[in-house]
Design a protein around this motif. Structure first.
Motif, PDB file in Angstrom:
ATOM      1  N   UNK A  27       0.841  -1.200   0.000  1.00  0.00           N
ATOM      2  CA  UNK A  27       0.000   0.000   0.000  1.00  0.00           C
ATOM      3  C   UNK A  27       0.873   1.247   0.000  1.00  0.00           C
ATOM      4  N   UNK A  28       1.897   1.246   0.848  1.00  0.00           N
ATOM      5  CA  UNK A  28       2.808   2.389   0.893  1.00  0.00           C
ATOM      6  C   UNK A  28       3.545   2.546  -0.436  1.00  0.00           C
ATOM      7  N   UNK A  29       3.905   1.415  -1.033  1.00  0.00           N
ATOM      8  CA  UNK A  29       4.582   1.477  -2.339  1.00  0.00           C
ATOM      9  C   UNK A  29       3.685   2.140  -3.382  1.00  0.00           C
ATOM     10  N   UNK A  30       2.376   1.789  -3.332  1.00  0.00           N
ATOM     11  CA  UNK A  30       1.436   2.370  -4.299  1.00  0.00           C
ATOM     12  C   UNK A  30       1.270   3.867  -4.065  1.00  0.00           C
ATOM     13  N   UNK A  31       1.185   4.279  -2.793  1.00  0.00           N
ATOM     14  CA  UNK A  31       1.021   5.700  -2.473  1.00  0.00           C
ATOM     15  C   UNK A  31       2.242   6.483  -2.951  1.00  0.00           C
ATOM     16  N   UNK A  32       3.452   5.944  -2.766  1.00  0.00           N
ATOM     17  CA  UNK A  32       4.683   6.614  -3.212  1.00  0.00           C
ATOM     18  C   UNK A  32       4.710   6.743  -4.736  1.00  0.00           C
ATOM     19  N   UNK A  76       0.193  12.851  -7.793  1.00  0.00           N
ATOM     20  CA  UNK A  76      -1.113  12.618  -7.160  1.00  0.00           C
ATOM     21  C   UNK A  76      -0.874  12.397  -5.670  1.00  0.00           C
ATOM     22  N   UNK A  77      -1.384  13.339  -4.855  1.00  0.00           N
ATOM     23  CA  UNK A  77      -1.193  13.260  -3.398  1.00  0.00           C
ATOM     24  C   UNK A  77      -2.313  12.396  -2.803  1.00  0.00           C
ATOM     25  N   UNK A  78      -2.098  11.112  -2.656  1.00  0.00           N
ATOM     26  CA  UNK A  78      -3.139  10.165  -2.193  1.00  0.00           C
ATOM     27  C   UNK A  78      -2.837   9.679  -0.771  1.00  0.00           C
ATOM     28  N   UNK A  79      -3.930   9.309  -0.062  1.00  0.00           N
ATOM     29  CA  UNK A  79      -3.838   8.719   1.282  1.00  0.00           C
ATOM     30  C   UNK A  79      -4.249   7.245   1.204  1.00  0.00           C
TER      31      UNK A  79
END
Length: 749
Positions: free
Chosen positions: A625-630, A637-640
């Motif tokens: 999940x963190x890899x996808x957000x990075x 794209x600033x995603x949470x």
């Protein structure tokens, strides 16, 4: 096993039989003072009536009808007993002989302890006339006393004045006459003369008299402290005399039996040796030996022979007639009335001395038991009835307050209620809507709802096995259909709140029955507890009217508290029919958790869970999940974490999942407050409500105010006649025991 004694045995050579009834030596002047003290003690104890409670040492004279028993008693006591054809003695006659330097006197008393049916009654002792100083008056006084004993329903004074009756109320009686005789020529001795055993009844006799007399004799000789003075007439075959068989049955080793042969002048010629063998203890041996006496004939008595002259004639007869005159010196000491009296006096005194520690121990044990019996009785009516009633009410109120507040007992009131409260919580939790995040058409596949780990801390989530009903599954397409049907003028992306409200109303509707079940359980516990407390405090108050009145008042008081509790429950149920909460944090937290849970179950992946759960601070390795957000941030794209679900293809059932999560999240909020408020309301209104205004309620209900309050309380405290009679009996018993305690204490001093 019987012990055989030789013709030359002496009291000092009797074998040690480890018994308080072993043979003892003849009278020793040095021991006469001790003997007198022992006999006086038992006489004083008997005067207290304690023989009803403790087995006191005594001598009981028994024998067959016409065995010469009465003549023996006359010779020992120096008085003349009533004479008649058939049975002379029809009730026990207790003789207390005391050597005294004062002139001869006899006091006659009547002792009643059974009624005309033979049932026990409170003991009663009545003096029967003044003391007698003329021996010639004794026979008639005893005859009249026996008449009074045989007619217990008639005043004894009438028979003292000479009244007669055609038929006695009873033919034999357990009530008895006591003769307190003192004089210079008497030995210190006490004994009771019992009716002679009957072999048959005449025309005017009663068939059951045979068994009645037998049972009367047994009631005396079966006692371990009773010395049996067995009279056997030499004119009748020894084996045919029932008194002998009765004595042997209750004293098989002969340790507490003293045998007395009467009428030796009537032994058939040539049969003397069989009777002498008894005197030598060669046949039917007794630890205290056999004696032989000869009393004056009926002709001598009719001629007015004195007892002193009768004793001299007895001496002369044994000295002149074989085989008696040929016996050795020891066995000659077993002949004559004077030797028998001397021996009996010693036997009884020694028995009393040996039994004294046991008597003291038994007295204190019976005294403690009697005091305990008195304590267990209700308090006697108070001289201040109003104050006494208020005292009982105050004690009851205090007891109830302690129970309501809580006691650290397994049987405490709150401890009894707690399991029902826990069951109520589980039943409410079981009403949670069972949403399924896939369509009904998929019902038959192998998919199952995984465990919602975020609910693991819910204590009600585990069933105890007493709720078998499972909720009906509600599928996501059913929720969607209901949402679509409920739409009115809303925008295409909005669904009305009435959908959530309908689902909430369905599970709230199921809360009524568990709530009332909890109330019923608590009410039953309270009612039973109140009943027990009322019984504990009021059952011994008066005849029982107080308990009945207080029960009615307390039941009404409890019902009023119960009505208030039901009102509160209904009010809480109405509140829950209008969904609302200010606990936004708790609501949104559970709504989001359920939404992620339903999405994860629906898509059968772990994305939703990974989005909702941040990585562990000690996470080692790559977090997808963190890899996808990075990666998205590199694209600008600033995603949470919670935004990643938007990357999924659009799910047409997403609105239904939102409704499901909203309803399920709200259930957590609503059920939590409901399972707290309902038990709290019942506790406040019913449990704690019991002690609210309790004192005033009891005062008003029992009408303890106004001018008639004193009289009402006095009537309330009036005790049942049976309890009053029981207290009277116990008090009499205590008086006897206390009087005996004083006598024993004086002896030790």
């Amino acid at each position: 096993m019987s012990t055989s004694y030789s013709a030359f045995s002496t009291p000092s050579t009797f074998p040690d039989m480890d018994s308080q009834f072993d043979g003892i030596g003849l009278s020793d002047p040095a021991t006469s003072r001790h003997r007198r003290a022992m006999l006086d003690l038992v006489n004083r104890l008997r005067n207290t009536g304690i023989q009803r409670d403790i087995d006191l040492p005594m001598i009981a004279v028994i024998g067959n009808q016409s065995a010469g028993k009465s003549s023996l008693i006359e010779s020992i006591s120096g008085i003349t007993l009533p004479r008649s054809s058939g049975t002379c003695t029809r009730c026990p006659t207790e003789c207390k002989l005391t050597h005294a330097d004062a002139p001869w006197s006899c006091v006659v008393k009547l002792h009643f302890h059974t009624d005309v049916r033979g049932d026990a009654i409170p003991p009663r002792i009545e003096s029967f006339g003044d003391a007698i100083s003329d021996k010639d008056e004794v026979e008639e006084r005893i005859r009249r006393a026996q008449r009074a004993i045989l007619n217990p329903s008639t005043s004894p004074s009438m028979f003292l004045d000479g009244a007669t009756v055609e038929d006695n109320e009873v033919s034999f009686s357990r009530n008895y006459i006591s003769l307190e005789i003192s004089g210079q020529e008497l030995e210190d001795l006490s004994f009771v003369d019992l009716p002679g055993l009957i072999a048959s009844v005449g025309q005017q006799g009663r068939v059951d008299d045979i068994e009645l007399v037998r049972n009367l004799v047994i009631s005396y000789i079966e006692r371990e402290s009773c010395v049996i003075l067995l009279t056997v007439a030499c004119e009748t075959d020894f084996q045919n005399q029932g008194a002998h068989h009765l004595a042997r049955h209750y004293d098989p080793e002969g340790r507490r039996t003293v045998g007395v042969l009467t009428k030796p002048d009537r032994i058939p010629l040539g049969e003397e040796e069989s009777w002498v063998r008894l005197i030598r203890n060669e046949q039917e041996p007794l630890a205290n030996n056999w004696f032989c006496v000869k009393q004056p004939s009926s002709h001598d008595l009719s001629q007015g022979i004195t007892w002193a002259r009768a004793r001299r004639q007895e001496e002369e007869w044994f000295a002149a007639n074989p085989p008696w005159c040929n016996l050795d010196s020891f066995h000659k000491s077993l002949l004559r009335t004077s030797k028998l009296v001397e021996r009996l006096s010693n036997i009884l005194a020694e028995l009393i001395a040996r039994r004294l520690p046991e008597i003291q121990e038994e007295l204190y044990r019976v005294l403690q038991q009697t005091e305990k019996e008195l304590e267990e009785l209700p308090h006697p009516p108070s001289g201040n009835p109003l104050g006494e009633v208020l005292r009982v009410i105050d004690a009851f109120k205090k007891d109830l307050s302690e129970r309501v507040e809580g006691t650290p007992d397994a049987d405490g009131l709150l401890q009894k209620i707690r399991p029902h409260t826990a069951k109520f919580r589980r039943r409410i939790y079981a009403t949670a809507p069972s949403f399924v995040p896939w369509e009904r058409e998929d019902e038959g596949d192998d998919r199952t709802m995984p465990e919602a780990t975020f609910l693991a801390n819910e204590e009600e989530s585990e069933s105890d096995g007493d709720d078998d009903d499972e909720g009906v599954d509600i599928y996501v397409d059913q929720v969607m259909d209901r949402a679509e049907t409920s739409r009115t003028r809303e925008l295409p992306d909005h669904y009305p709140f009435v959908v959530q409200k309908a689902y909430i109303a369905e599970f709230v509707k199921e809360w009524r029955q568990p709530s009332l079940a909890l109330f019923d359980a608590v009410y039953s516990i309270l009612k039973n507890d109140v009943d027990r407390m009322v019984d504990r405090h009021f059952s011994k108050v008066g005849r029982g009217s107080a308990k009945k009145s207080v029960l009615m008042i307390m039941h009404d008081h409890l019902d009023a508290a119960a009505a208030r509790s039901k009102e509160r429950i209904e009010w809480l149920l109405k509140l829950e029919q209008s969904p609302a909460t200010l606990n936004k944090h708790y609501y949104f937290d559970y709504k989001n958790k359920f939404l992620s849970y339903y999405r994860s179950c629906r898509h059968n992946d772990t994305l939703a869970e990974q989005m909702s759960d941040p990585p562990h601070p000690f996470f080692v390795g790559s977090d997808p999940v963190e890899d996808a957000i990075l990666a998205l941030r590199k694209l600008g794209i600033n995603a949470q974490r919670n935004d990643l679900h938007k990357l999924r293809p659009l799910d047409p059932m997403e609105p239904a999942l939102g409704i499901m999560a909203s309803v399920r999240g709200y259930f957590q909020v609503a059920y939590k407050r409901f399972v707290d408020m309902v038990p709290t309301a019942i506790d406040h209104e019913a449990t704690r409500g019991l002690e609210r205004d309790l004192e005033q309620t009891l005062r008003d209900g029992l009408q303890l105010t106004g001018p008639d309050a004193h009289q009402r309380c006095a009537s309330m405290l009036e005790e049942h006649p049976a309890i009053a009679a029981r207290r009277k009996d116990i008090m009499r018993k205590l008086e006897r025991l206390q009087a005996a305690k004083v006598e024993l204490r004086e002896l030790s001093i």
